[in-house]
Motif scaffolding. Structure first.
Motif, mmCIF file in Angstrom:
data_model
loop_
_atom_site.group_PDB
_atom_site.id
_atom_site.type_symbol
_atom_site.label_atom_id
_atom_site.label_comp_id
_atom_site.label_asym_id
_atom_site.label_seq_id
_atom_site.Cartn_x
_atom_site.Cartn_y
_atom_site.Cartn_z
ATOM 1 N N ALA A 139 0.854 -1.164 -0.268
ATOM 2 C CA ALA A 139 -0.001 -0.100 0.118
ATOM 3 C C ALA A 139 1.041 1.078 0.132
ATOM 4 C CB ALA A 139 -0.893 -0.060 1.233
ATOM 5 N N TYR A 140 1.830 0.803 0.721
ATOM 6 C CA TYR A 140 2.932 2.277 0.756
ATOM 7 C C TYR A 140 3.500 2.673 -0.529
ATOM 8 C CZ TYR A 140 6.904 5.084 1.859
ATOM 9 O OH TYR A 140 8.125 6.374 1.819
ATOM 10 N N GLU A 141 3.946 1.477 -1.185
ATOM 11 C CA GLU A 141 4.756 1.468 -2.488
ATOM 12 C C GLU A 141 3.687 2.262 -3.629
ATOM 13 O OE1 GLU A 141 5.951 -2.580 -3.295
ATOM 14 O OE2 GLU A 141 7.929 -2.042 -2.192
ATOM 15 N N ARG A 142 2.293 2.022 -3.547
ATOM 16 C CA ARG A 142 1.462 2.384 -4.510
ATOM 17 C C ARG A 142 0.901 3.810 -4.070
ATOM 18 N NH1 ARG A 142 -2.198 -3.109 -4.597
ATOM 19 N NH2 ARG A 142 -0.769 -4.234 -6.021
ATOM 20 N N GLY A 143 1.616 4.341 -2.946
ATOM 21 C CA GLY A 143 1.250 5.813 -2.534
ATOM 22 C C GLY A 143 -0.174 6.137 -1.981
ATOM 23 N N TYR A 144 -0.552 4.874 -1.470
ATOM 24 C CA TYR A 144 -2.002 4.928 -0.855
ATOM 25 C C TYR A 144 -2.013 6.057 0.621
ATOM 26 C CZ TYR A 144 -3.951 1.402 -3.901
ATOM 27 O OH TYR A 144 -4.041 0.715 -5.204
ATOM 28 N N PHE A 145 -0.901 6.078 1.136
ATOM 29 C CA PHE A 145 -0.843 6.767 2.465
ATOM 30 C C PHE A 145 -0.649 8.240 2.076
ATOM 31 C CE2 PHE A 145 0.295 2.509 3.823
ATOM 32 C CZ PHE A 145 -0.679 2.308 4.376
ATOM 33 N N LYS A 146 -0.490 8.521 0.881
ATOM 34 C CA LYS A 146 -0.311 9.870 0.830
ATOM 35 C C LYS A 146 -1.550 10.950 0.678
ATOM 36 C CE LYS A 146 4.031 9.219 -1.882
ATOM 37 N NZ LYS A 146 4.657 9.201 -3.244
ATOM 38 N N GLY A 147 -1.787 11.858 1.095
ATOM 39 C CA GLY A 147 -2.785 12.710 1.146
ATOM 40 C C GLY A 147 -3.710 12.215 2.242
ATOM 41 N N PRO A 148 -4.886 13.171 2.454
ATOM 42 C CA PRO A 148 -5.937 12.778 3.403
ATOM 43 C C PRO A 148 -6.802 11.675 2.586
ATOM 44 C CG PRO A 148 -6.662 14.711 2.148
ATOM 45 C CD PRO A 148 -4.960 14.476 1.706
ATOM 46 N N SER A 149 -7.275 10.849 3.449
ATOM 47 C CA SER A 149 -8.147 9.591 2.890
ATOM 48 C C SER A 149 -9.287 10.219 3.559
ATOM 49 C CB SER A 149 -7.740 8.510 3.703
ATOM 50 O OG SER A 149 -8.044 8.626 5.111
ATOM 51 N N GLN A 150 -10.260 10.893 2.235
ATOM 52 C CA GLN A 150 -11.335 11.550 2.419
ATOM 53 C C GLN A 150 -12.461 10.826 1.642
ATOM 54 O OE1 GLN A 150 -10.850 15.380 1.005
ATOM 55 N NE2 GLN A 150 -9.776 16.125 2.573
ATOM 56 N N SER A 151 -12.271 9.598 1.425
ATOM 57 C CA SER A 151 -13.444 8.875 0.633
ATOM 58 C C SER A 151 -13.547 7.396 1.295
ATOM 59 C CB SER A 151 -13.327 9.034 -0.822
ATOM 60 O OG SER A 151 -12.230 7.969 -0.980
ATOM 61 N N CYS A 152 -14.781 6.970 1.272
ATOM 62 C CA CYS A 152 -14.960 5.554 1.733
ATOM 63 C C CYS A 152 -14.056 4.526 0.661
ATOM 64 C CB CYS A 152 -16.378 5.106 1.679
ATOM 65 S SG CYS A 152 -16.936 3.570 1.795
ATOM 66 N N ALA A 153 -14.141 5.065 -0.569
ATOM 67 C CA ALA A 153 -13.397 3.876 -1.323
ATOM 68 C C ALA A 153 -11.837 3.630 -1.258
ATOM 69 C CB ALA A 153 -13.542 4.552 -2.958
ATOM 70 N N LYS A 154 -11.123 5.075 -0.884
ATOM 71 C CA LYS A 154 -9.804 5.075 -0.549
ATOM 72 C C LYS A 154 -9.475 4.377 0.706
ATOM 73 C CE LYS A 154 -5.858 7.660 -0.286
ATOM 74 N NZ LYS A 154 -5.112 9.238 -0.378
ATOM 75 N N VAL A 155 -10.286 4.445 1.813
ATOM 76 C CA VAL A 155 -10.214 3.708 3.029
ATOM 77 C C VAL A 155 -10.082 2.334 2.727
ATOM 78 C CG1 VAL A 155 -10.909 3.237 5.393
ATOM 79 C CG2 VAL A 155 -10.579 5.605 4.456
ATOM 80 N N GLY A 156 -11.280 1.801 2.016
ATOM 81 C CA GLY A 156 -11.640 0.385 1.653
ATOM 82 C C GLY A 156 -10.352 -0.150 0.896
ATOM 83 N N THR A 157 -9.938 0.435 -0.084
ATOM 84 C CA THR A 157 -8.892 0.125 -0.983
ATOM 85 C C THR A 157 -7.598 -0.164 -0.237
ATOM 86 O OG1 THR A 157 -9.865 1.261 -2.697
ATOM 87 C CG2 THR A 157 -7.398 0.656 -2.988
ATOM 88 N N VAL A 158 -7.072 0.695 0.684
ATOM 89 C CA VAL A 158 -5.957 0.518 1.661
ATOM 90 C C VAL A 158 -6.104 -0.707 2.561
ATOM 91 C CG1 VAL A 158 -4.712 1.600 3.548
ATOM 92 C CG2 VAL A 158 -5.478 3.085 1.508
ATOM 93 N N ALA A 159 -7.320 -0.707 2.986
ATOM 94 C CA ALA A 159 -7.592 -1.986 3.902
ATOM 95 C C ALA A 159 -7.453 -3.238 3.131
ATOM 96 C CB ALA A 159 -9.062 -1.828 4.429
ATOM 97 N N ALA A 160 -8.255 -3.303 2.007
ATOM 98 C CA ALA A 160 -8.168 -4.527 0.858
ATOM 99 C C ALA A 160 -6.636 -4.588 0.508
ATOM 100 C CB ALA A 160 -9.081 -4.181 -0.146
ATOM 101 N N THR A 161 -5.790 -3.948 0.257
ATOM 102 C CA THR A 161 -4.477 -4.008 -0.097
ATOM 103 C C THR A 161 -3.655 -4.500 0.939
ATOM 104 O OG1 THR A 161 -4.647 -2.273 -1.738
ATOM 105 C CG2 THR A 161 -2.462 -2.888 -0.932
#
Length: 67
Positions: free
Chosen positions: A21-43
Protein backbone atom coordinates in the motif's frame (compact mmCIF):
# COMPACT_ATOMS: atom_id res chain seq x y z
CA UNK A 1 4.74 -23.10 19.56
CA UNK A 2 2.05 -23.16 16.86
CA UNK A 3 0.39 -20.00 18.18
CA UNK A 4 3.68 -18.10 17.99
CA UNK A 5 4.27 -19.28 14.42
CA UNK A 6 0.75 -18.29 13.34
CA UNK A 7 1.21 -14.86 14.94
CA UNK A 8 4.55 -14.38 13.17
CA UNK A 9 3.10 -15.37 9.80
CA UNK A 10 0.08 -13.07 10.30
CA UNK A 11 2.27 -10.10 11.25
CA UNK A 12 4.54 -10.70 8.26
CA UNK A 13 1.49 -10.97 5.97
CA UNK A 14 0.09 -7.64 7.18
CA UNK A 15 3.52 -5.97 7.03
CA UNK A 16 3.93 -7.01 3.39
CA UNK A 17 0.44 -5.70 2.61
CA UNK A 18 1.25 -2.40 4.31
CA UNK A 19 4.45 -2.15 2.28
CA UNK A 20 2.49 -2.73 -0.93
CA UNK A 21 0.00 0.00 0.00
CA UNK A 22 2.88 2.36 0.78
CA UNK A 23 4.58 1.59 -2.54
CA UNK A 24 1.35 2.39 -4.38
CA UNK A 25 1.17 5.76 -2.64
CA UNK A 26 -2.05 5.07 -0.78
CA UNK A 27 -0.83 6.81 2.38
CA UNK A 28 -0.16 10.14 0.67
CA UNK A 29 -2.74 12.83 1.21
CA UNK A 30 -5.92 12.67 3.23
CA UNK A 31 -8.21 9.67 3.05
CA UNK A 32 -11.44 11.51 2.44
CA UNK A 33 -13.46 8.80 0.78
CA UNK A 34 -14.88 5.46 1.71
CA UNK A 35 -13.37 3.97 -1.44
CA UNK A 36 -9.83 5.07 -0.56
CA UNK A 37 -10.04 3.73 2.99
CA UNK A 38 -11.51 0.47 1.71
CA UNK A 39 -8.84 0.10 -0.97
CA UNK A 40 -6.05 0.63 1.56
CA UNK A 41 -7.61 -1.93 3.93
CA UNK A 42 -8.10 -4.46 1.14
CA UNK A 43 -4.52 -3.99 -0.05
CA UNK A 44 -3.15 -4.57 3.46
CA UNK A 45 -5.33 -7.64 4.01
CA UNK A 46 -4.39 -9.19 0.66
CA UNK A 47 -0.76 -8.99 1.76
CA UNK A 48 1.81 -10.76 -0.43
CA UNK A 49 -0.78 -11.48 -3.12
CA UNK A 50 -0.30 -7.85 -4.18
CA UNK A 51 3.02 -8.92 -5.70
CA UNK A 52 1.36 -11.60 -7.82
CA UNK A 53 -0.63 -9.03 -9.76
CA UNK A 54 -3.61 -8.63 -7.48
CA UNK A 55 -4.67 -5.00 -7.15
CA UNK A 56 -7.80 -4.76 -5.01
CA UNK A 57 -10.00 -1.73 -5.49
CA UNK A 58 -13.04 -0.96 -3.39
CA UNK A 59 -15.97 1.08 -4.61
CA UNK A 60 -18.52 2.24 -2.13
CA UNK A 61 -21.38 4.67 -2.21
CA UNK A 62 -22.58 6.15 1.02
CA UNK A 63 -26.20 7.24 1.22
CA UNK A 64 -26.76 10.97 1.25
CA UNK A 65 -28.34 12.34 4.40
CA UNK A 66 -31.99 13.26 4.13
CA UNK A 67 -32.89 16.88 4.54
Amino acid sequence: MIRGLVTLVLLAWLAIGTLAAYERGYFKGPSQSCAKVGTVAATVLVGPLNYTGMNPKVKCVLPKPSS
